[in-house]
Write a protein that holds these residues in place. Structure first.
Motif, short mmCIF file in Angstrom:
data_model
loop_
_atom_site.label_atom_id
_atom_site.label_comp_id
_atom_site.label_asym_id
_atom_site.label_seq_id
_atom_site.Cartn_x
_atom_site.Cartn_y
_atom_site.Cartn_z
N HIS A 1 18.84 4.40 40.31
CA HIS A 1 17.65 5.20 39.97
C HIS A 1 17.26 6.12 41.13
O HIS A 1 16.92 7.28 40.93
CB HIS A 1 16.48 4.30 39.59
N ARG B 1 19.75 8.90 41.35
CA ARG B 1 19.53 9.86 40.27
C ARG B 1 18.36 10.78 40.60
O ARG B 1 18.44 12.01 40.40
CB ARG B 1 19.27 9.09 38.96
N ASP B 2 17.27 10.23 41.10
CA ASP B 2 16.11 11.06 41.48
C ASP B 2 16.49 12.09 42.53
O ASP B 2 16.06 13.25 42.47
CB ASP B 2 14.99 10.17 42.03
#
Length: 201
Positions: free
Chosen positions: A60, A63-64
């Motif tokens: 996550h 991805r950010d």
């Protein structure tokens, strides 16, 4: 608050990331991004931290970071890496259409990038997975025509030939299989090429 301060935050982000302290690194990166948004160091720090986060399984966070890198306004080199990272992340998350679109953006903006042949191959495979076979063929064709010297070119030619065969486009399939047999004698799947070529005769 000047360049020296930004550079310190960049180096601290990278150092904390390399030590595996991703929570602390993320906090420092947030300060960097908020206080020095226009600094080229933001993209550099994001690139290093995203790669570390990916290898540590912090998907996550990675991805950010690649989404930030892929935005308009980033330097061309950072945006190129961001688009590539985002597209692969989308593909691994089974976001097939989104991944194909992101790879297409990368190809449009950075056609001469060393990442482009792999991006074209990945986009074509994503389109094939989505059962958009004609679009997949078009992208495989773009791959071997635009990047004929890349290691991905013969793979694109083989995949395009297989799809032509599947769609009963025998002349196109025959031409590509014959081209592989003639020009790529070291292709590891040559036996499969010869077998499928026979079906196209």
């Amino acid at each position: 608050d000047g360049p020296d301060a930004a550079n310190c935050l960049v180096q601290l982000t990278i150092a904390l990331g390399e030590l595996g302290k991703l929570t602390e690194a993320s906090a420092v990166f947030q300060q960097l991004a908020e206080k020095h948004e226009q600094s080229e160091g933001v993209g550099l720090a994001a690139d290093h931290l995203a790669e570390t986060a990916y290898h540590k399984g912090e998907i996550h966070l990675a991805r950010d970071l690649v989404e930030r890198m892929a935005r308009e306004g980033a330097t061309p080199a950072i945006r190129e890496k961001g688009l590539s990272g985002l597209a692969w992340s989308q593909l691994k998350s089974n976001e097939i259409e989104a991944s194909a679109a992101t790879f297409e953006t990368l190809l449009q903006l950075h056609a001469d990038s060393p990442l482009a042949p792999e991006a074209a191959l990945a986009r074509a495979r994503a389109l094939e997975t989505a059962n958009r076979l004609n679009s997949a063929i078009a992208t495989y064709t773009l791959l071997f025509e635009r990047y004929p010297d890349s290691k991905q070119a013969v793979v694109g030619k083989y995949q395009a030939a297989r799809l032509h065969l599947q769609l009963k486009q025998y002349d196109e399939a025959f031409a590509l299989f014959a081209s592989i047999r003639r020009d790529h004698k070291d292709f590891p799947r040559l036996d499969e090429v010869l077998y499928e070529w026979a079906w196209a005769l």
